[in-house]
Structure formats: C-alpha cells, structure tokens
Design an enzyme around this catalytic site. Structure first.
Site, PDB file in Angstrom:
ATOM      1  N   HIS A 199      48.084  39.204  43.176  1.00 14.49           N
ATOM      2  CA  HIS A 199      47.113  38.113  43.267  1.00 14.49           C
ATOM      3  C   HIS A 199      46.465  37.739  41.944  1.00 14.49           C
ATOM      4  CE1 HIS A 199      44.301  41.452  43.145  1.00 14.49           C
ATOM      5  NE2 HIS A 199      43.382  40.590  42.800  1.00 14.49           N
TER       6      HIS A 199
HETATM    7  C1  UD1 Z   1      39.037  37.256  43.113  1.00 14.46           C
HETATM    8  C2  UD1 Z   1      38.514  37.895  41.827  1.00 14.46           C
HETATM    9  C3  UD1 Z   1      39.464  38.993  41.382  1.00 14.46           C
HETATM   10  C4  UD1 Z   1      39.720  39.984  42.491  1.00 14.46           C
HETATM   11  C5  UD1 Z   1      40.160  39.271  43.749  1.00 14.46           C
HETATM   12  C6  UD1 Z   1      40.269  40.251  44.871  1.00 14.46           C
HETATM   13  C7  UD1 Z   1      37.300  36.370  40.288  1.00 14.46           C
HETATM   14  C8  UD1 Z   1      37.391  35.655  39.014  1.00 14.46           C
HETATM   15  N1  UD1 Z   1      38.465  36.926  40.718  1.00 14.46           N
HETATM   16  O1  UD1 Z   1      40.272  36.638  42.825  1.00 14.46           O
HETATM   17  O2  UD1 Z   1      38.893  39.694  40.291  1.00 14.46           O
HETATM   18  O3  UD1 Z   1      40.702  40.897  42.081  1.00 14.46           O
HETATM   19  O4  UD1 Z   1      39.199  38.262  44.098  1.00 14.46           O
HETATM   20  O5  UD1 Z   1      41.091  39.792  45.893  1.00 14.46           O
HETATM   21  O6  UD1 Z   1      36.260  36.447  40.875  1.00 14.46           O
HETATM   22  N2  UD1 Z   1      41.351  31.952  49.014  1.00 14.46           N
HETATM   23  C9  UD1 Z   1      41.577  31.628  50.331  1.00 14.46           C
HETATM   24  N3  UD1 Z   1      40.961  32.399  51.273  1.00 14.46           N
HETATM   25  C10 UD1 Z   1      40.141  33.451  50.950  1.00 14.46           C
HETATM   26  C11 UD1 Z   1      39.951  33.747  49.594  1.00 14.46           C
HETATM   27  C12 UD1 Z   1      40.560  32.997  48.632  1.00 14.46           C
HETATM   28  O7  UD1 Z   1      42.288  30.678  50.670  1.00 14.46           O
HETATM   29  O8  UD1 Z   1      39.599  34.102  51.855  1.00 14.46           O
HETATM   30  C13 UD1 Z   1      41.956  31.079  47.983  1.00 14.46           C
HETATM   31  C14 UD1 Z   1      40.885  30.211  47.332  1.00 14.46           C
HETATM   32  O9  UD1 Z   1      40.705  29.022  48.044  1.00 14.46           O
HETATM   33  C15 UD1 Z   1      41.456  29.977  45.965  1.00 14.46           C
HETATM   34  C16 UD1 Z   1      42.297  31.234  45.705  1.00 14.46           C
HETATM   35  O10 UD1 Z   1      42.499  31.869  46.943  1.00 14.46           O
HETATM   36  O11 UD1 Z   1      42.312  28.892  45.982  1.00 14.46           O
HETATM   37  C17 UD1 Z   1      41.646  32.183  44.730  1.00 14.46           C
HETATM   38  O12 UD1 Z   1      40.386  32.649  45.223  1.00 14.46           O
HETATM   39  P1  UD1 Z   1      39.249  33.148  44.196  1.00 14.46           P
HETATM   40  O13 UD1 Z   1      38.121  33.740  44.954  1.00 14.46           O
HETATM   41  O14 UD1 Z   1      38.939  32.083  43.222  1.00 14.46           O
HETATM   42  O15 UD1 Z   1      39.951  34.265  43.338  1.00 14.46           O
HETATM   43  P2  UD1 Z   1      40.861  35.506  43.748  1.00 14.46           P
HETATM   44  O16 UD1 Z   1      42.229  35.244  43.267  1.00 14.46           O
HETATM   45  O17 UD1 Z   1      40.677  35.822  45.185  1.00 14.46           O
HETATM   46  N1  UDP Z   2      43.360  45.346  50.667  1.00 11.35           N
HETATM   47  C1  UDP Z   2      43.360  45.150  52.043  1.00 11.35           C
HETATM   48  N2  UDP Z   2      44.310  44.320  52.581  1.00 11.35           N
HETATM   49  C2  UDP Z   2      45.260  43.712  51.843  1.00 11.35           C
HETATM   50  C3  UDP Z   2      45.265  43.940  50.443  1.00 11.35           C
HETATM   51  C4  UDP Z   2      44.291  44.754  49.889  1.00 11.35           C
HETATM   52  O1  UDP Z   2      42.528  45.704  52.744  1.00 11.35           O
HETATM   53  O2  UDP Z   2      46.063  42.960  52.404  1.00 11.35           O
HETATM   54  C5  UDP Z   2      42.300  46.188  50.098  1.00 11.35           C
HETATM   55  C6  UDP Z   2      42.790  47.356  49.271  1.00 11.35           C
HETATM   56  O3  UDP Z   2      42.065  48.471  49.691  1.00 11.35           O
HETATM   57  C7  UDP Z   2      42.431  46.985  47.867  1.00 11.35           C
HETATM   58  C8  UDP Z   2      41.218  46.092  48.071  1.00 11.35           C
HETATM   59  O4  UDP Z   2      41.508  45.398  49.275  1.00 11.35           O
HETATM   60  O5  UDP Z   2      42.090  48.059  47.058  1.00 11.35           O
HETATM   61  C9  UDP Z   2      40.910  45.135  46.948  1.00 11.35           C
HETATM   62  O6  UDP Z   2      42.025  44.404  46.794  1.00 11.35           O
HETATM   63  P1  UDP Z   2      42.406  43.289  45.778  1.00 11.35           P
HETATM   64  O7  UDP Z   2      43.746  43.674  45.335  1.00 11.35           O
HETATM   65  O8  UDP Z   2      42.223  42.011  46.456  1.00 11.35           O
HETATM   66  O9  UDP Z   2      41.343  43.323  44.584  1.00 11.35           O
HETATM   67  P2  UDP Z   2      41.230  44.077  43.189  1.00 11.35           P
HETATM   68  O10 UDP Z   2      41.042  45.523  43.493  1.00 11.35           O
HETATM   69  O11 UDP Z   2      42.444  43.807  42.381  1.00 11.35           O
HETATM   70  O12 UDP Z   2      40.040  43.465  42.557  1.00 11.35           O
END
Ligand code: UD1
Ligand code: UDP
Length: 360
Positions: A209
C-alpha cells in the site's frame, strides 16, 4: 483526573491505540477522549477494528479522508484544534507517522498542550516518504517520546533530542502488546483459514500500500510481475488496500490471481500464524511476521524496523522483480531461531500509562 485526547485515523493506529486505551482504562487517574479523524473509513479499514478489538466508540469523528496531503492535514488540523479548545486536555496522544499524527501534534502544540508520541524515533532516512516527514516533525514537537526500540532512542539522540525539553522513554512496541493479547482470541473469532481453503496449505501473506510503490507504475508493475511468478509456485493471499486496488484497476495492471478485500485484525493474525512467508511494504506486518515466527521479504528500499533485518528475519528487496523473486526463494526455506526479544515484553502500553501518570 488527567485528560488525554487521543488522535487516530488510520488502520495501524487503531491497533496501537487498542493496546494503550485498554491500559488507560484501568488507570483511575486518567480519562481518555478518542478523536477519529476519518482518514480510514471503509468498514473493513476502520469499524471492524473498533468492534473486534473492543476500542470504545470515538467521541468525535471528523470524517476527513481521500484528499491530497496538504488538504487532508490542513482540515484535520482545523478540526482537531476545535476539539482541543473544547476539551482542554492535559496531553494529546498521537501514534505512528500518518497525516492524522502530524495534524494532532501540531494542533496541540500551537495551543501549548503537551504532545505524547507513541512510536517516536523511527526513521527510514528517506525524506521522499510522507511518513518520514510526519515522524520527524511530530517527534520534534513532542514532550513525551515513547520509543519502541533502542534504535529509535539512538536516532533521537543523534538528532540532538537530549538538548530539547522533552522526555525520551523506551517502552517497547505497543503492537506487540496487541499481538499477544488478540492472538489468544483470534482462532476462535476468525474462520479465514477454512473460508479460504488454506487448511494444511502452504501460502504467502502479501500486502502492498505504500505510496512509493503504488504511485510509481514501474514499481507497481514490477512487484505485480514478481507476485504473479511466485504465485505459480505457492499460493499468495493478498488482502488488497483500497489505495492499491484503485490504481491496479485504473491502470489495468494484470494480477494473475484474485486478491481479497482487506481483512480484520483477527483474520490477519490467523493468516500470520499459518503462513509460510510474509511479503509486504507495511511497517506493521514486518514486525508481526517476526512476532508469529515468519520470515519477511520487505518490498521497500528501507525499513524502520532494522532489528528484523539485522537478525536475519527480514530481507530488503525493494520493488525489482528479480530481487523480490530471489528474496522469496531465500526466505521461504530459511530456518531461524525467532526466540530473541526485539520489541519488549508486551507491557509497552503499561509503561506509557505509568509515564502519563508521572508526567502530567
Ligand atoms: C495511510 C498512511 C500510511 C499508512 C497507511 C496504513 C499517510 C500519509 N499515510 O496511507 O502511513 O501506512 O495509512 O494503511 O497518512 N481509502 C479508501 N478507504 C479507506 C481508506 C483509504 O478507499 O478506508 C483510499 C483513499 O480514498 C485514498 C487512498 O485509499 O484514495 C489512500 O488513503 P490515505 O489515507 O490517503 O493513505 P494510505 O495509503 O491509506
Ligand atoms: N492489517 C489488517 N488487515 C489487513 C492488512 C493489515 O488487519 O488486511 C493490520 C496488520 O496488523 C498491520 C496493520 O493492519 O500491521 C497496519 O497495516 P498497514 O500495512 O495498513 O500500515 P503500516 O503498518 O504500514 O503503517
């Protein structure tokens, strides 16, 4: 009674806060208010964690998501500021390195409210990562810096934090607390292994991601090519983050096997308990691989969890197809003794609570 205002918004923060909030709820001296920024909002990216982990329903939800970094952080800053002014907490507690983290820290500090940063001191030394900017800035304005590892403490010392007005605490990793607690429950609560017909099957657990991978099509294509190749030899279970799904669909990238939707915490623990290898660009999963005695191939060029690499449990493979394939071959058959203590004793949350009581 001391008032704590906790800011969370993204999946990893729910897991970390679940451990700390449970410890806070046992302390008579502390009262916690939860603010969900809304950064993650799908049922299986947010609500499921609150339900499964019994995290109290957030007192506020700002519903801010799906925006550019500046717009998201700016709107969160404004929303959190208003809540701080209303609640006047003794400390704002923030977790990790997301936009919700920096927004919470900055809003608090500008109102002269103390900031506690859980997962302080981590560095990838890659300033192109949005997370690295969030970490550096959050640490610099935090009063209580809760470090998971000795490396994190050393990073802060090297950056001169000993000269700043703050307290550095090495408390261990709150994600380890969560893993220990919820892995006692997960087998009973999750049916993912039978649902996916994985009983007695060898499989790899994979997640992707990170912006550096998803937003660079060369990287993403190269990772997908490697996964397609590996999946011919051993099944890959790939709970796909919505960010990744959106880009794969939009760019018509050919994934030769069906990913699954993101799963809840009980399911991910059961997948971690039963898999043969983890391949990921997630921070959390690199550690969880080790918690559950799995090797990991990290699909990034750096890691903040360098101990896992130094101990031989994790390998840095970046996004190059050939390097990933070689990494997979090496790590799938590797034997290691995982009985080393890298992330504390499972009492990281209790240490935080103790420090909050002592320092507020
Ligand atoms: C964010 C964090 C990242 C973390 C990750 C965990 C920042 C800069 N990044 O990244 O450090 O590792 O969360 O998962 O804060 N989206 C959905 N549904 C959701 C969530 C997100 O559709 O429930 C979509 C959003 O609309 C957007 C994209 O995913 O288009 C990215 O979401 P965003 O929260 O900006 O960043 P992450 O990639 O989730
Ligand atoms: N995780 C989960 N379901 C998933 C993927 C991840 O419950 O489908 C959990 C897992 O425990 C992981 C945590 O969510 O450590 C955080 O995940 P993510 O990779 O989104 O964030 P990051 O740790 O890279 O910030």
């Amino acid at each position: 009674m001391k008032k704590i205002l906790t800011i969370l918004g993204a999946r990893p923060q729910f897991i970390k806060a679940a451990a700390v909030s449970r410890a806070i709820s046992k302390a008579d001296e502390l009262q916690e208010t939860l603010v969900h920024t809304g950064q993650h909002f799908d049922q299986n990216m947010s609500d499921i964690f609150f339900e499964e982990m019994a995290i109290p329903k957030p007192d506020y939800n700002l519903n801010i998501n799906s925006l550019s970094h500046g717009a998201m952080t700016g709107q969160m800053l404004k929303g959190i500021e208003k809540i701080i002014q209303e609640k006047m907490p003794d400390i704002v507690l923030v977790y990790g390195d997301t936009n919700s983290t920096i927004a919470g820290a900055l809003a608090a500090k500008k109102l002269n409210v103390k900031v506690g940063h859980v997962e302080a001191g981590l560095r990838s030394f890659n300033n192109k990562m949005p997370e690295e900017i969030n970490r550096i800035l959050t640490d610099r304005i935090s009063d209580l810096l809760f470090c998971p590892t000795d490396t994190a403490v050393k990073n802060l010392e090297k950056e001169g934090f000993v000269n700043y007005e703050c307290k550095i605490v090495k408390n261990g990793d709150v994600m380890y607390d969560a893993a220990l607690f919820y892995s006692e429950l997960s087998a009973e609560k999750s049916s993912i292994i039978s649902d996916l017909k994985l009983t007695n099957e060898k499989f790899i657990l994979c997640t992707i991601h990170r912006q550096e991978n998803t937003d660079d099509l060369n990287c993403l294509n190269s990772i997908v090519r490697a996964l397609n190749r590996i999946n011919k030899e051993i099944r890959i279970v790939f709970p796909m983050h919505p960010r990744t799904r959106k880009i794969i669909e939009k760019e018509n990238i050919q994934l030769d096997f069906e990913p699954i939707e993101p799963v809840g915490y009980f399911d991910i623990i059961e997948l971690l308990k039963n898999c043969s290898l983890v391949m990921t660009d997630s921070g959390g999963l690199q550690k969880e691989a080790y918690f559950f005695k799995n090797h990991c191939v990290t699909l990034r060029e750096q890691t903040e969890w360098i101990e896992t690499v130094e101990c031989g449990f994790n390998i840095i493979a970046g996004s190059d197809e050939e390097r990933i394939y070689k990494g997979y071959q090496k790590m799938l058959t590797k034997q290691s003794d995982f009985n080393v203590n890298l992330y504390g004793n499972g009492d990281a949350s209790e240490v935080i609570v103790h420090q909050l009581i002592e320092n507020l």
